[in-house]
Design an enzyme around this catalytic site. Structure first.
Site, short mmCIF file in Angstrom:
data_model
loop_
_atom_site.label_atom_id
_atom_site.label_comp_id
_atom_site.label_asym_id
_atom_site.label_seq_id
_atom_site.Cartn_x
_atom_site.Cartn_y
_atom_site.Cartn_z
CD GLU A 269 16.58 -34.15 69.94
OE1 GLU A 269 15.49 -33.84 70.39
OE2 GLU A 269 17.23 -33.43 69.11
CE LYS A 334 14.05 -28.99 72.60
NZ LYS A 334 13.90 -29.68 71.30
CB CYS A 384 17.09 -30.14 69.29
SG CYS A 384 16.50 -30.14 67.58
#
Length: 518
Positions: A269, A334, A384
Site C-alpha cells: 500500500e 479492504k 494495513c
C-alpha cells in the site's frame, strides 16, 4: 513504557497492579475492621471512584502509547499544533473510557462493607480480557492489547494458538492481580504472596530465553519497499513513469540470496495513485510478471461502476494479483477501513478531517475475506490497519490461506513508536494462526515473520529497497484459527456472572440488613 519506542516489556507484569490495588483499597474513611496485628483493611472504591481511577489510568495509557496521533494529525492532516494536541487528548479521553469501564465494573464486583474482596481478585483477569474484547468489537481499535508485549516470548506465545492474544493478556493480568493482592492481604501473609507473584513473573518472562530452531523455507518472495513520499509528490505522468520504472528495476533485479525466479513479488500500500484502471500501471506490472515468471500482489486503488450514470463509482483500497502471463486475475478489497484515514465518520460535523484522506476521499468497503490464489498456493492478504484485528485475520487462514501477506503504508506514523507497535501486532497474527507473514510497507517496517512471530529478515527503514524474503507454506490450522474468540467471550460471560452474583448478594443484603457483604 511497555510499548515501543520506550518499551520495557518486563514492566507488563506489574503495570496493572497499582490500578487494581487502588480500586480495591481506596476508601480510608470506611475502615471498619482492625486486625489483630494492628493492620487495617480499607474498603474498595465506589463505582464512581473506580471509574475515575480507571479513566485516569486509561487517559495516561493512550497519551503515552498513542502519542503518534499528534504526529499524524499535525504532519499529514494539515492541522495546527494546538488542534492536533486537542485531538490527541480527545482520542485519549474517548478510548480511556474502556479503562474507566474496567475500574467501574471491578468496583461493583468488589463492593462490600469492610475489607477487600477476594472474589474481586479472582474476577479481575477475566474482567480485563472482557474489556479488551469490547474495545475490539465496539470501538474497533484493539491497538496494543496487553498480550502483545510478550510477542518475543516464544514459549509463552504458544498460548495464543489456542486463545488468541487475549490468553496472553489474561496471564499478564493474573500476575498483576497477584502483585496487587500481596499488598491487600494482612502483613503476615504479604511476603509469601509477593514471593509467589514475583516468582511467577520471572518464570514466565524467563521462558523468553528458549529459542526454537529456525523453520525450513521452500518459497521465496521479493518485498518491494518503494519509500514514496506522502507529501509534496508531483504526480505528473513523467513522475508516475519514473516511479514505476524505479520499482520495476527493484522487482526484477537479479536475486543473490536465491538465484532464479522470486516466485512472488509484493508491492505495498502506498500514497501513489496506482489505479487499477491506469494503463501505465497495468502494463508495468504485467511486464514485471512476465519477465520474472512471477505472481505479483500489488497495493492499488480499485474502482467499480465507473460507467453507471445512476450512481457514484465505488473506490477501494485493494491488493491486486497479476499472474506470470501478465493477466490481472484477482483482487482483495479492504474491508476494515481506517476512520479519518479512509473514511470520515460524522462527516458533516468533522469536515476538517478530510485533509487526512488525500488519495481519493472516502473508500468503499470490500465484502469477502477470501485468500488470493498465487499459483498452487493461497495468500491471505490483508491491508494495513486490518492486521490489528485477531478474529478478522484468522478468517483468512480458516478459508485456506497458507501464507499471510500484509501490505501497509506506515509512513503516516513518521519516526514514532507506531511502526514497531503495528509490526508487533501483525507478528501476533502470525503466531495465532501459525503462518508465515510477508509484511511489505511503503517505508518500513518491511519484514519476513515466521509462524513463531520471529523476524527472520527486515529491511532498513526510509529507503527504497527490495527485501528477499524466504518463507514457507502451512496448511495446519490452530485451535484459535478454527474457533476464534471463544476465550475472551468466555471471560465476558464469567465477568457477567460475577456482576450478577454481586447483584443478588446486594439484593439479599437489602432484605436482611444484618447480612455482611463478603
Amino acid at each position: 513504557m511497555i510499548f515501543p519506542n520506550f518499551a520495557i516489556y518486563l514492566l507488563s507484569w506489574v503495570a496493572l497492579a497499582p490500578l487494581i490495588y487502588a480500586i480495591l483499597k481506596c476508601r480510608e474513611q470506611d475502615v471498619t475492621m482492625v486486625l489483630a496485628d494492628g493492620g487495617q483493611f480499607l474498603a474498595p472504591a465506589t463505582a464512581g471512584q473506580g471509574f475515575l481511577l480507571g479513566y485516569a489510568s486509561g487517559i495516561i495509557w493512550y497519551l503515552g502509547s498513542c502519542y503518534w496521533v499528534y504526529h499524524v494529525m499535525h504532519s499529514y492532516g494539515g492541522l495546527g499544533a494546538v488542534t492536533s494536541a486537542l485531538l490527541l487528548i480527545a482520542f485519549a479521553l474517548y478510548l480511556g473510557l474502556y479503562h474507566g469501564l474496567f475500574g467501574l465494573l471491578l468496583a461493583l464486583i468488589a463492593a462490600r462493607r469492610n475489607g477487600f474482596s477476594l472474589r474481586a481478585l479472582v474476577f479481575t483477569p477475566f474482567l480485563w480480557v472482557a474489556v479488551e474484547l469490547a474495545r475490539t468489537y465496539i470501538t474497533g481499535f484493539p491497538w496494543d492489547l496487553l498480550g502483545t508485549t510478550q510477542i518475543d516470548n516464544i514459549p509463552l506465545t504458544r498460548v495464543a494458538t489456542f486463545t488468541g492474544v487475549y490468553g496472553l493478556s489474561f496471564e499478564i493480568a493474573l500476575v498483576n492481580t497477584a502483585f496487587a493482592a500481596a499488598f491487600l492481604v494482612p502483613y503476615a501473609r504479604r511476603r509469601l504472596l509477593l514471593t509467589a507473584a514475583l516468582a511467577a513473573a520471572i518464570a514466565l518472562q524467563a521462558t523468553k530465553l528458549e529459542r526454537p530452531e529456525a523453520l525450513p523455507t521452500e518459497q521465496a518472495a521479493t518485498l518491494v519497499q518503494p519509500d514514496i513520499p506522502i507529501l509534496n509528490a508531483d504526480w505528473s505522468l513523467d513522475y508516475l513513469e519514473q516511479t514505476l520504472h524505479a520499482l520495476e528495476a527493484l522487482s526484477v533485479r537479479p536475486q543473490h540470496d536465491k538465484p532464479g525466479s522470486p516466485g512472488l513479488i509484493v508491492w505495498p500500500e502506498s500514497p501513489a495513485p496506482f489505479w487499477t484502471t491506469d494503463l501505465h500501471l497495468r502494463r508495468t506490472l504485467a511486464d514485471i510478471a512476465r519477465d520474472t515468471s512471477s505472481y505479483i500482489i500489488a497495493g492499488s486503488i480499485g474502482i467499480e461502476h465507473t460507467g453507471d450514470p445512476n450512481r457514484r463509482p465505488d473506490i477501494y483500497n485493494s491488493a491486486s494479483v497479476i499472474s506470470p502471463t501478465g493477466a490481472w486475475t484477482a483482487r482483495y478489497d479492504k474491508i476494515h477501513l481506517v476512520p479519518f484515514g479512509e473514511y470520515v465518520p460524522f462527516q458533516t460535523l468533522l469536515s476538517f478531517a478530510k485533509a487526512l484522506t488525500r488519495e481519493v476521499g472516502t473508500f468503499s468497503r470490500g465484502n469477502q475475506r477470501a485468500p488470493l490464489s498465487i499459483g498452487d498456493s493461497k495468500a491471505g492478504t490483508f491491508i494495513c490497519y486490518e492486521s490489528i484485528f485477531p478474529d478478522e485475520v484468522r478468517r483468512f487462514a480458516l478459508n485456506g490461506a497458507e501464507v499471510f501477506v500484509n501490505i501497509s503504508n506506515d509512513s503516516w506514523f513518521g519516526d514514532t513508536g507506531a511502526p514497531r507497535q503495528h509490526l508487533n501486532m501483525a507478528r501476533m497474527r502470525a503466531v495465532e494462526n501459525y503462518r508465515w507473514l510477508l509484511r511489505d510497507t511503503n517505508s518500513g517496517i518491511t519484514a519476513v515473520i515466521d509462524p513463531y512471530g520471529r523476524i527472520v529478515k527486515e529491511a532498513p527503514r526510509n529507503q527504497r529497497v527490495a527485501l528477499q524474503a524466504p518463507y514457507g507454506l502451512e496448511e495446519f490450522t490452530t485451535f484459535y484459527t478454527r474457533h476464534g474468540d471463544w476465550f475472551p467471550i468466555l471471560c465476558a460471560i464469567i465477568t457477567l456472572l460475577g456482576l450478577l452474583l454481586r447483584y443478588f448478594e446486594r439484593a439479599a443484603a437489602a432484605m436482611n440488613p444484618a447480612t455482611d457483604l463478603n
